[in-house]
Design a protein around this motif. Structure first.
Motif, PDB file in Angstrom:
ATOM      1  N   GLN A   3      -1.384  44.369  24.639  1.00 39.35           N
ATOM      2  CA  GLN A   3      -1.444  45.541  25.620  1.00 39.35           C
ATOM      3  C   GLN A   3      -0.487  46.594  25.513  1.00 39.35           C
ATOM      4  O   GLN A   3      -0.550  48.046  25.475  1.00 39.35           O
ATOM      5  CB  GLN A   3      -1.240  45.083  27.183  1.00 39.35           C
ATOM      6  CG  GLN A   3      -1.501  45.839  28.050  1.00 39.35           C
ATOM      7  CD  GLN A   3      -1.333  45.422  29.592  1.00 39.35           C
ATOM      8  OE1 GLN A   3      -0.791  44.310  29.614  1.00 39.35           O
ATOM      9  NE2 GLN A   3      -1.715  46.127  30.603  1.00 39.35           N
ATOM     10  N   TYR A  27      -0.449  51.280  32.651  1.00 44.48           N
ATOM     11  CA  TYR A  27       0.023  50.168  31.968  1.00 44.48           C
ATOM     12  C   TYR A  27       1.098  49.283  33.018  1.00 44.48           C
ATOM     13  O   TYR A  27       0.977  48.414  33.351  1.00 44.48           O
ATOM     14  CB  TYR A  27       1.105  50.679  30.644  1.00 44.48           C
ATOM     15  CG  TYR A  27       1.713  49.524  30.303  1.00 44.48           C
ATOM     16  CD1 TYR A  27       1.186  48.430  29.254  1.00 44.48           C
ATOM     17  CD2 TYR A  27       3.107  49.189  30.347  1.00 44.48           C
ATOM     18  CE1 TYR A  27       2.062  47.576  28.927  1.00 44.48           C
ATOM     19  CE2 TYR A  27       3.863  48.292  29.809  1.00 44.48           C
ATOM     20  CZ  TYR A  27       3.472  47.257  29.153  1.00 44.48           C
ATOM     21  OH  TYR A  27       4.214  46.373  28.665  1.00 44.48           O
ATOM     22  N   ALA A  31       0.501  45.492  33.821  1.00 44.52           N
ATOM     23  CA  ALA A  31       1.458  44.495  32.945  1.00 44.52           C
ATOM     24  C   ALA A  31       1.922  43.605  33.833  1.00 44.52           C
ATOM     25  O   ALA A  31       2.055  43.835  35.046  1.00 44.52           O
ATOM     26  CB  ALA A  31       2.254  45.317  32.209  1.00 44.52           C
TER      27      ALA A  31
END
Length: 535
Positions: A3, A27, A31
């Motif tokens: 990622q 993100y 995350a």
């Protein structure tokens, strides 16, 4: 890791600010908390220290790719980036991994004390489990040189978008001496604890260079004028009868400057000073070259303290009586700062031994008078002037309008090109990093400075073609060339230096122009250069 690598690939593929912010915000919303913390750390230059040498990485990559090391080195010099070169030459992965960014970084920390055999096995095994972009990111991180086109401010904007926490508050939270290996995302970003803010500095306010005629700024009486001091920008924090010294690079450097310890008792509690740390031997301001002897030292010897003492040249007040006063107009903050300085000075038995100095604020009735003061800059050991709007609040980062820097014209000298090295990034296939020399008294060329900016793309290509035809010797990526070309080199400051072959150190050297009209016999001498050193 996958990622994070995808994020870096996205950021690397666009130069649009909004696209980068959107990618980062997405993100930060998806995350893991641990990876969020490490991503914030990486983008604010808090990477783990390098556990392996780049020389080892080059040898291991060449072995896996089954190519001779010289061919890898030639490829590296053409590509211009070690991580990219390794990602390109390695064969396709033979396995896969599900390790997270945090898992890898914790492994890097544990790897540092390991022996070379263990390091080689670890690196090569992971290379063979990562795809191209994951390898690129892995290698960037393990070399400790991870850089991507994202500023901390841009990252903070994205984090604010993802968390709905005010950007200014986040900028403040992310300052300070936090460790990504031990702090959680909740502690770093979400929670607010009074103890966390004891030593925290404020984000620095930065100035823009004056563009065009200075008179275009309007009425001169609206501006407070100061000299722009050439030292280390710092905030000194006095809270709970403790002193904390922060550099603009967000490093806690208190131990390097014990001259300020006494502020804990002689400056009112709840004070944050903004100013410049300057060398101050024998009662006068020294050069930045003098100050470099103090930079990066974990321990400062008594001899060095005596040889290179420092002062704080204070020019702003950010906190007073424990209250954030950045939203007050500059002239009000300045009045409070002057009162603090007067109180401090009155306590000293010998004011000449003061380590807290006040940067003089000038008030002129014409721009011509301002220009005349600017002409005194080198005499005052400054870089020029700072122009501050008297009604301005203290903002975050670089903002146009209220703070301007008006530097003096740079010093210049005509020098001869003697060495060249390939550049980086889009210039990695061109020789654009140059070394220049001046004539000594015996008629020899002595190197004195390196520069890699100032020419146009077309000029760089012309010089590159000339270098390839006029190479005398090769030293890895460096080539010595026939001394033929003359360039005018500009620099901001100059000082004597025992560390340089020429005996002189120049500050911020850069190419001003290619002197096609001059032969090398007309280039300047070392004596010409030394004559520029202020008395």
């Amino acid at each position: 890791m996958k990622q994070f690598a995808q994020l870096i690939q996205t950021l690397d593929s666009t130069n649009k600010t909004n696209a980068k912010i959107a990618a980062l915000a997405a993100y930060f919303q998806t995350a893991t908390p641990e990876d969020k913390v490490w991503t914030i750390a990486i983008l604010s230059h808090r990477r783990p220290s390098r556990p392996v040498q780049t020389k080892q990485l080059r040898a291991w990559a060449a072995a896996i790719a089954q190519i001779p090391l010289w061919l890898f080195e030639e490829s590296y010099h053409i590509v211009g980036d070690l991580a990219e070169t390794i990602a390109l030459v390695l064969p396709p992965p033979t396995t896969q991994t599900t390790k997270t960014l945090t898992y890898f970084l914790n492994e890097f920390i544990a790897l540092k004390p390991a022996d070379d055999t263990t390091k080689k096995e670890y690196v090569t095994d992971n290379w063979q489990a990562l795809d191209y972009y994951e390898r690129f990111v892995f290698t960037k991180l393990i070399t400790g040189g991870f850089r991507i086109g994202v500023s901390q401010k841009l990252m903070t904007r994205a984090l604010a978008q993802a968390t709905t926490i005010d950007e200014d508050i986040l900028a403040y939270k992310l300052m300070g001496n936090w460790d990504p290996a031990t702090i959680s995302f909740q502690e770093l970003v979400v929670e607010e604890k009074a103890s966390d803010f004891l030593s925290k500095p404020y984000p620095f306010y930065l100035a823009y260079a004056v563009e065009g005629a200075v008179a275009a700024l309007g009425e001169v009486t609206a501006w407070s004028i100061e000299h722009k001091w050439d030292g280390i920008r710092a905030q000194i924090i006095i809270r709970d009868q403790q002193v904390f010294v922060w550099s603009r690079g967000e490093e806690l450097v208190t131990a390097q400057y014990p001259e300020f310890y006494h502020f804990a008792t002689q400056v009112p509690d709840g004070t944050v000073l903004d100013g410049e740390i300057l060398p101050f031997a024998e009662g006068s301001i020294g050069s930045f070259n003098d100050l470099q002897k103090r930079i990066g030292r974990k321990k400062v010897s008594k001899a060095l303290l005596q040889k290179t003492p420092v002062i704080l040249k204070a020019y702003d007040l950010l906190e007073w009586q424990g209250q954030d006063i950045r939203n007050q107009p500059y002239h009000q903050r300045r009045t409070k700062l002057e009162a603090i300085h007067a109180q401090y000075t009155s306590q000293l038995e010998r004011p000449t031994e003061s380590t807290l100095h006040l940067s003089t604020a000038y008030h002129f009735d014409s721009w011509e008078a301002v220009a005349a003061e600017r002409d005194k800059a080198r005499e005052m050991k400054s870089e020029g002037l700072m122009l501050k709007n008297k009604e301005a609040t203290y903002k975050i980062g670089r903002k146009k309008g209220d703070w301007w820097k008006w530097k003096v014209a740079p010093l210049t000298i005509d020098a001869v090109l003697t060495y060249a090295m390939r550049g980086h990034g889009r210039r990695s296939n061109l020789f654009t990093d140059y070394t220049f020399a001046l004539w000594d008294a015996d008629g020899n060329l002595v190197t004195f400075a390196k520069a890699y900016s100032g020419l146009t793309d077309a000029e760089f290509k012309q010089v590159d073609a000339w270098i390839k035809k006029n190479t005398v010797e090769r030293f890895g990526p460096v080539r010595s060339v026939t001394p033929t070309l003359v360039f005018e080199i500009a620099f901001e400051g100059i000082a004597l230096s025992k560390r340089h072959k020429s005996g002189v150190a120049t500050r911020f050297p850069r190419i001003l122009r290619w002197r096609k009209d001059k032969q090398i016999a007309a280039a300047n001498t070392l004596e010409d250069l030394k004559a520029m050193i202020p008395n």
